[in-house]
Motif scaffolding. Structure first.
Motif, PDB file in Angstrom:
ATOM      1  N   GLY A 178      65.214  43.276  43.246  1.00 63.31           N
ATOM      2  CA  GLY A 178      66.007  43.206  44.464  1.00 63.31           C
ATOM      3  C   GLY A 178      67.301  43.983  44.331  1.00 63.31           C
ATOM      4  O   GLY A 178      67.748  44.327  43.226  1.00 63.31           O
ATOM      5  N   ASP A 179      67.914  44.298  45.465  1.00 65.13           N
ATOM      6  CA  ASP A 179      69.199  45.011  45.509  1.00 65.13           C
ATOM      7  C   ASP A 179      69.135  46.380  44.848  1.00 65.13           C
ATOM      8  O   ASP A 179      70.149  46.881  44.330  1.00 65.13           O
ATOM      9  CB  ASP A 179      70.315  44.174  44.872  1.00 65.13           C
ATOM     10  N   GLY A 180      67.938  46.977  44.811  1.00 64.52           N
ATOM     11  CA  GLY A 180      67.806  48.324  44.265  1.00 64.52           C
ATOM     12  C   GLY A 180      67.716  48.389  42.751  1.00 64.52           C
ATOM     13  O   GLY A 180      67.779  49.481  42.178  1.00 64.52           O
ATOM     14  N   ILE A 193      68.753  37.840  32.687  1.00 66.95           N
ATOM     15  CA  ILE A 193      68.327  38.949  33.547  1.00 66.95           C
ATOM     16  C   ILE A 193      69.245  39.051  34.763  1.00 66.95           C
ATOM     17  O   ILE A 193      69.586  40.165  35.204  1.00 66.95           O
ATOM     18  CB  ILE A 193      66.851  38.787  33.948  1.00 66.95           C
ATOM     19  N   TYR A 194      69.662  37.929  35.294  1.00 71.64           N
ATOM     20  CA  TYR A 194      70.616  37.946  36.407  1.00 71.64           C
ATOM     21  C   TYR A 194      71.898  38.665  35.998  1.00 71.64           C
ATOM     22  O   TYR A 194      72.412  39.531  36.729  1.00 71.64           O
ATOM     23  CB  TYR A 194      70.930  36.514  36.846  1.00 71.64           C
ATOM     24  N   GLU A 195      72.439  38.310  34.822  1.00 75.00           N
ATOM     25  CA  GLU A 195      73.682  38.933  34.372  1.00 75.00           C
ATOM     26  C   GLU A 195      73.491  40.423  34.110  1.00 75.00           C
ATOM     27  O   GLU A 195      74.387  41.236  34.382  1.00 75.00           O
ATOM     28  CB  GLU A 195      74.199  38.228  33.113  1.00 75.00           C
ATOM     29  N   ALA A 196      72.336  40.802  33.582  1.00 73.26           N
ATOM     30  CA  ALA A 196      72.055  42.222  33.352  1.00 73.26           C
ATOM     31  C   ALA A 196      71.968  42.969  34.681  1.00 73.26           C
ATOM     32  O   ALA A 196      72.459  44.100  34.817  1.00 73.26           O
ATOM     33  CB  ALA A 196      70.762  42.377  32.566  1.00 73.26           C
ATOM     34  N   LYS A 197      71.339  42.357  35.659  1.00 77.22           N
ATOM     35  CA  LYS A 197      71.251  42.967  36.991  1.00 77.22           C
ATOM     36  C   LYS A 197      72.651  43.164  37.576  1.00 77.22           C
ATOM     37  O   LYS A 197      72.959  44.230  38.142  1.00 77.22           O
ATOM     38  CB  LYS A 197      70.415  42.083  37.907  1.00 77.22           C
ATOM     39  N   GLN A 198      73.502  42.129  37.449  1.00 78.34           N
ATOM     40  CA  GLN A 198      74.876  42.266  37.958  1.00 78.34           C
ATOM     41  C   GLN A 198      75.627  43.383  37.243  1.00 78.34           C
ATOM     42  O   GLN A 198      76.428  44.099  37.858  1.00 78.34           O
ATOM     43  CB  GLN A 198      75.625  40.934  37.791  1.00 78.34           C
ATOM     44  N   ALA A 199      75.356  43.557  35.962  1.00 79.32           N
ATOM     45  CA  ALA A 199      76.009  44.631  35.207  1.00 79.32           C
ATOM     46  C   ALA A 199      75.576  46.002  35.729  1.00 79.32           C
ATOM     47  O   ALA A 199      76.390  46.931  35.842  1.00 79.32           O
ATOM     48  CB  ALA A 199      75.688  44.503  33.727  1.00 79.32           C
ATOM     49  N   VAL A 200      74.286  46.143  36.053  1.00 81.81           N
ATOM     50  CA  VAL A 200      73.796  47.397  36.639  1.00 81.81           C
ATOM     51  C   VAL A 200      74.498  47.673  37.960  1.00 81.81           C
ATOM     52  O   VAL A 200      74.980  48.794  38.211  1.00 81.81           O
ATOM     53  CB  VAL A 200      72.264  47.329  36.846  1.00 81.81           C
ATOM     54  N   LEU A 201      74.564  46.662  38.816  1.00 87.07           N
ATOM     55  CA  LEU A 201      75.192  46.841  40.128  1.00 87.07           C
ATOM     56  C   LEU A 201      76.675  47.184  39.994  1.00 87.07           C
ATOM     57  O   LEU A 201      77.205  47.997  40.764  1.00 87.07           O
ATOM     58  CB  LEU A 201      75.007  45.577  40.963  1.00 87.07           C
ATOM     59  N   GLN A 202      77.341  46.570  38.993  1.00 89.11           N
ATOM     60  CA  GLN A 202      78.761  46.869  38.795  1.00 89.11           C
ATOM     61  C   GLN A 202      78.966  48.307  38.320  1.00 89.11           C
ATOM     62  O   GLN A 202      79.874  49.016  38.793  1.00 89.11           O
ATOM     63  CB  GLN A 202      79.361  45.890  37.779  1.00 89.11           C
ATOM     64  N   LEU A 203      78.120  48.748  37.391  1.00 94.03           N
ATOM     65  CA  LEU A 203      78.218  50.139  36.925  1.00 94.03           C
ATOM     66  C   LEU A 203      77.992  51.107  38.083  1.00 94.03           C
ATOM     67  O   LEU A 203      78.695  52.121  38.205  1.00 94.03           O
ATOM     68  CB  LEU A 203      77.188  50.385  35.820  1.00 94.03           C
ATOM     69  N   ALA A 204      77.029  50.797  38.928  1.00 94.10           N
ATOM     70  CA  ALA A 204      76.765  51.664  40.085  1.00 94.10           C
ATOM     71  C   ALA A 204      77.939  51.655  41.049  1.00 94.10           C
ATOM     72  O   ALA A 204      78.342  52.712  41.568  1.00 94.10           O
ATOM     73  CB  ALA A 204      75.483  51.212  40.785  1.00 94.10           C
ATOM     74  N   ALA A 205      78.506  50.464  41.308  1.00 95.78           N
ATOM     75  CA  ALA A 205      79.639  50.351  42.233  1.00 95.78           C
ATOM     76  C   ALA A 205      80.866  51.087  41.712  1.00 95.78           C
ATOM     77  O   ALA A 205      81.692  51.575  42.498  1.00 95.78           O
ATOM     78  CB  ALA A 205      79.969  48.869  42.452  1.00 95.78           C
ATOM     79  N   ASP A 206      80.978  51.177  40.383  1.00 93.48           N
ATOM     80  CA  ASP A 206      82.117  51.881  39.775  1.00 93.48           C
ATOM     81  C   ASP A 206      81.933  53.389  39.774  1.00 93.48           C
ATOM     82  O   ASP A 206      82.764  54.116  39.201  1.00 93.48           O
ATOM     83  CB  ASP A 206      82.327  51.383  38.338  1.00 93.48           C
TER      84      ASP A 206
END
Length: 799
Positions: A493-495, A688-701
Motif C-alpha cells: 500500500g501507499d506505493g 514491516i510497518y516501520e520499514a514501510k514508514q522509513a521508505v515513505l519518509q526517504l521518498a518525502a525527503d
C-alpha cells in the motif's frame, strides 16, 4: 492520546526486578532500581572496614543485581553499556526519588501483606498521575489496592512480565476495579510499541491467564503420566514439538521454572478458587512434593526431573529421573509411529493431527492431556479473559505454544473432537456445544484477509492495529505483484512494495536472486520504494550451501562462478535502484542474509536480530558484496585522504574473520554491521510497518540515489599487517592451518589486493576479488568438509 514514560523505578532487585529494569534500560528508559537496606555486613565489607551506614552497603542489593546483569546468560541487556541507565539505590535513602519518575513497578516477594505495606510507602511520596503497577504473577490486584486513595487506584494496575523479561513476549496487564480504563489502553499501546511486548488484558483472577491454563496443563500431564505409567522421556516426547509446544515440553519446563516456584504458583489457584474440583485439579501429586522436599528443585539446584553430569571423556550428559526408583539414569529415547509421523509433518497444525491420529499410546497420552486443557480453557472464557483470542495469545506468547487452545481445537476438527470428548464422558461447556449447533465449524475464520473469532455467539472481527502488517493476509487478498518459488513482491500500500523471501529456511538461491532483479526493475518503473522483509522464523540464514557444495564436489567451477556472480550483481542492482530501499531483518540474519541488507539505504532491524557474516565458519569468505561494503564503509569513515585505514580495517578483519554474530540489533551496531542511520525496532510484529514508514519518509525527503563512490584501499601494506596478525594467532595455537589460509584470503580482499595503499578502486574491482577468493576456497577439501559438517550437524567444524 498516548503516554510518555521518560524515567521509571523498579522496586525489588531480584531476578525479575533486575530483568525488568534491564529491559527498560534496553529501550532507553533511565531506571531507578531500589531494594531494602541489608541488616548485616558481608565478609568483604567487614574486611574493608565499612559499617552498615556506608552507602555501598546500603545500596548493595540493587548495585549487586546491576553488576550481575553483564554475567547473566541469556543476556538481559541488548548492550552491556546499557547498564549505565540503571541507578541502584535503597528504599530508605532514595524513596523520595519515586516522585521524579513516570512509572513505578513493584517486584517484591509474592506476599499480599508485604505488597500492601510497600504500596502505602509508595503513596506517601507518589506524584499524582504517576503510573504504579505490580509485577505479581497471581496475587489479586484489587486486594493490593485496598486502603489506597481513589486517585492512586486510578493509576494502579498489574503488569505481569514473563521471565526473562527481555525475551518473553507476553505482558499481562491486569486492571483493578478502580483503574482508569483509558490508562490501561495507553499502557497497552506503550508496552507494545516501546517495550516490544505482546499485551493481553487479563481479569483479576488467580494466576491471570497464561499461568492459570499453563499450570493446569502441567498438572493434567502429571496425572496422565501416573495413570498411564509413562516415563519422563515419553511424556516430553509427546508434549513437546510433536504437540506444537517448545522443546522443553513438560519436565524440562518444570526444571527451568523451578519445582518450588511451580508449586507456589499452583497453590495460588488452589487456595483462591471456590470450585472443589478445581482445587483438586491444582493439588500437586506426591511425586512432585517429594522432589521439593528432597531439595531437587530443577536447574537451580542441579537436579529435578533431569540432571546434568559429566559423562565419558568429560562430555556433559543429561540423565532423566525414574519416578519409581527416584534415581537418575541414562535417557531412553521414546519412539513410535505417532512421534515419527508428527516429526515428518509440516507445521504445528499438521504435527498435532499426525500425533493424535496414529492411535498408539503416545497418541492416547497427547489426547488425554489436550482434551482436558481445551475444555478448561473454554470454561475460563469470560472468567480470566474476555475473549478466546486473548487466551490463545497468552499461551503462545507466555508458554511459547505454536497454537493457542482454540486454534488447536480448530486444527484437530472442532465438531469431531467435541463428539469424541462427549463419547468419552468429558463434559464440554454449553457455549461450545451451542456454537457448533449453530452451524459453526471453527472458532476462527478468515474473510477478505481479515480474521474473525468466536465471541458471545457470533464472529467478531479481530482488531488489527496499523502497525501489524501480515504478509500472508496480503497475499490472500491478492496483493502479490509477481513471484516465484523462492520470493514474492507484495503490495504494502501507499506505493511501497515488499520483497519477501520464502524459500526453505529463506536460504538465498537462484530463485530469490532472480526475483531481486525482477523486483528492482518493477519498483524502478512503478513504485515509490521497496522494503526487503519477511515473516519467517528467521530472516535469512545465508546462501544455499547445499547447492554450492554439490557444484564444488562435482568440480563445476563455472557453475559456482555463475552463482556468485549472479549474487553479486543482484546485490549491486538492489544498491543501484533509484528508489529508497529499506531492509528489515529479524532474528537469525547470517552470511548472505546480511549481504542482502547491506545494499539498502537504511536497515530497520528487530531488537532481537542476530546478525553476522559467518562464512569463515564453513571455510569461505563473504562474496556477495559483504567484504566490498565493509571496505567502502572504512573508506568513507576515514574521511581525509591521508587518514590511516588500518585501525578500522583491523576491527572489520577481526569481526568477519572470527564470524562474530551480534547478540541483538544494538550489538550489531557495536560490531559495525549496522550504521548510525540504521534503526532498531523493539516489537518484531511492527517491523514491516516501520520499514514501510522509513521508505515513505526517504521518498518525502526527496530521495536521490547516492553517487557511486570509489573505495580507498589499504593495499599491500594493509594486507601484510592483517596477515601478520593472523600468523600471530596461528603461531599462538589459536587458529588452524586452514583458518590461516582463510584469514589470508580475507585480508587480501578487505585490503584491496596488492595495489599501493591509498589507491582508489571501483566496487566491481572489490567484487572480483571476493569472487576469486571464494572460488579458490570452494575447491579446498577442508572447506568442503566444513560445508558438509554444517549441513549435516548444524554446527561449524574446526579442521
Amino acid at each position: 492520546m498516548s503516554i510518555t514514560i521518560r524515567k521509571a523505578a523498579v522496586i525489588g532487585s531480584g531476578i525479575m526486578g533486575s530483568g525488568i529494569a534491564a529491559h527498560l534500560a534496553n529501550v532507553g528508559i533511565p531506571t531507578l532500581l531500589l531494594d531494602i537496606v541489608p541488616k548485616q555486613l558481608s565478609a568483604e565489607e567487614e574486611k574493608k572496614g565499612w559499617t552498615l551506614d556506608h552507602p555501598a552497603v546500603r545500596n548493595r542489593l540493587a548495585a549487586g543485581a546491576v553488576a550481575k546483569l553483564a554475567k547473566t546468560n541469556p543476556a538481559p541487556l541488548y548492550d552491556p553499556a546499557f547498564a549505565e541507565r540503571i541507578t541502584p539505590g535503597n528504599l530508605e535513602d532514595h524513596l523520595d526519588g519515586l516522585a521524579d519518575v513516570d512509572w513505578i513497578i513493584e517486584v517484591i516477594v509474592e506476599n499480599l501483606d508485604a505488597k500492601r505495606s510497600l504500596l502505602e510507602r509508595v503513596e506517601s511520596v507518589w506524584k499524582p498521575g504517576t503510573i504504579v503497577s505490580s509485577n505479581t504473577s497471581g496475587i489479586s490486584i484489587n486486594a493490593m489496592a485496598e486502603g489506597r486513595s481513589e486517585a492512586f487506584r486510578r493509576s494502579f494496575m498489574g503488569t505481569h512480565f514473563f521471565n526473562p523479561p527481555r525475551y518473553m513476549k507476553l505482558l499481562e496487564i491486569i486492571p483493578a476495579a478502580g483503574t482508569d480504563p483509558q490508562l490501561v489502553q495507553q499502557m497497552k499501546q506503550f508496552s507494545e510499541t516501546v517495550l516490544g511486548k505482546g499485551v493481553v488484558i487479563a481479569k483479576d483472577t488467580p494466576n491471570f491467564i497464561a499461568n492459570r491454563i499453563g499450570t493446569y496443563g502441567l498438572f493434567v500431564t502429571l496425572q496422565e503420566m501416573e495413570r498411564g505409567g509413562y516415563t519422563v522421556e515419553e511424556v516430553d516426547a509427546a508434549t513437546g514439538p510433536a504437540l506444537g509446544r517448545p522443546k522443553s515440553a513438560t519436565f524440562r519446563t518444570l526444571d527451568l521454572v523451578g519445582l518450588d516456584t511451580f508449586l507456589h504458583v499452583a497453590d495460588n489457584v488452589r487456595l483462591n478458587v471456590d470450585s472443589e474440583s478445581e482445587r483438586q485439579a491444582f493439588t500437586p501429586p506426591a511425586s512432585l512434593t517429594g522432589l521439593v522436599e528432597r531439595g531437587w528443585l530443577g536447574e537451580k539446584s542441579g537436579q529435578g526431573f533431569y540432571k546434568k553430569v559429566k559423562g565419558a571423556g568429560g562430555k556433559s550428559e543429561i540423565l532423566s529421573l525414574d519416578l519409581k526408583t527416584m534415581e537418575h539414569g541414562p535417557q531412553k529415547k521414546a519412539a513410535s509411529g505417532s512421534l515419527e509421523a508428527a516429526k515428518l509433518a509440516k507445521g504445528a497444525r499438521e504435527k498435532t493431527k499426525a500425533l493424535l491420529g496414529a492411535g498408539d499410546r503416545y497418541s492416547e497420552l497427547a489426547w488425554n492431556v489436550l482434551k482436558q486443557v481445551l475444555v478448561y480453557a473454554a470454561e475460563k472464557v469470560g472468567e480470566i479473559a474476555d475473549s478466546i483470542q486473548e487466551i490463545d495469545e497468552a499461551m503462545k506468547w507466555g508458554f511459547n505454544w505454536e497454537l493457542g487452545p482454540f486454534e488447536t481445537w480448530d486444527a484437530i476438527g472442532l465438531a469431531r473432537s467435541v463428539e469424541r470428548m462427549e463419547k468419552e464422558g468429558t463434559a464440554v461447556p454449553d457455549w461450545v456445544k451451542e456454537w457448533i449447533a449453530a452451524g459453526n465449524t471453527s472458532f476462527y475464520r478468515k474473510q477478505d484477509g481479515k480474521r474473525f473469532y468466536a465471541s458471545r455467539g457470533e464472529f467478531r472481527q479481530a482488531e488489527q492495529a496499523p502497525e501489524l502488517i501480515d504478509l500472508r493476509a496480503l497475499k490472500e487478498q491478492g496483493k502479490v505483484v509477481q513471484g516465484n518459488s523462492g520470493a514474492s513482491l507484495i503490495d504494502l500500500g501507499d506505493g511501497v512494495a515488499c520483497l519477501e523471501f520464502h524459500s526453505p529456511n529463506n536460504a538465498i538461491g537462484g530463485d530469490i536472486l532472480t526475483m531481486i532483479q525482477q523486483s528492482v526493475q518493477e519498483v524502478r518503473q512503478n513504485w515509490t520504494g521497496l522494503v526487503v522483509a519477511n515473516q519467517g522464523r528467521n530472516f535469512c540464514v545465508g546462501a544455499n550451501l547445499m547447492l554450492l557444495l554439490m557444484e564444488a564436489q562435482d568440480e563445476e567451477w563455472d557453475e559456482v562462478d555463475d552463482i556468485i556472480h549472479l549474487f553479486q550483481q543482484s546485490m549491486l542492482k538492489l544498491k543501484r535502484l533509484d528508489k529508497p530501499v529499506v531492509a528489515a531483518p529479524h532474528r537469525m540474519t547470517l552470511g548472505g542474509g546480511v549481504e542482502a541488507c547491506m545494499p539498502a539505504d537504511q536497515v530497520v532491524a528487530a531488537a532481537e536480530t542476530y546478525y553476522g557474516l559467518v562464512e569463515v565458519g564453513v571455510g569461505l569468505i563473504p562474496a556477495g558484496g559483504g567484504c566490498k561494503e565493509f571496505a567502502l564503509r572504512v573508506s568513507q569513515q576515514a574521511g581525509h585522504p591521508e587518514a590511516d585505514l588500518l585501525p578500522q580495517l583491523g576491527r572489520v578483519f577481526e569481526t568477519v574473520g572470527q564470524a562474530k554474530v551480534s547478540s541483538s540489533g544494538h550489538d550489531a551496531k557495536r560490531l559495525g554491521y549496522l550504521r548510525g542511520v540504521d534503526r532498531i525496532v523493539p516489537n518484531q510484529d511492527h517491523l514491516i510497518y516501520e520499514a514501510k514508514q522509513a521508505v515513505l519518509q526517504l521518498a518525502a525527503d526527496g530521495y536521490r540515489l547516492p553517487a557511486e563512490e570509489r573505495i580507498r584501499i589499504a593495499g599491500s601494506e594493509g594486507k601484510a599487517a592483517l596477515q601478520l596478525a593472523a600468523i600471530g594467532m596461528h603461531e599462538g595455537g589459536y587458529i588452524s592451518d586452514h583458518d590461516l589460509l582463510i584469514a589470508k584470503k580475507l585480508a587480501h580482499v578487505l585490503a584491496g589486493g596488492d595495489l599501493p595503499a591509498g589507491t582508489l578502486v571501483t566496487e566491481q574491482y572489490m567484487l572480483d576479488l571476493e569472487r576469486e577468493a571464494f572460488l579458490s576456497l570452494t575447491g579446498e577439501p577442508k572447506t568442503q568438509a566444513r560445508m558438509q559438517h554444517m549441513l549435516s550437524k548444524g554446527r561449524p567444524l574446526r579442521n
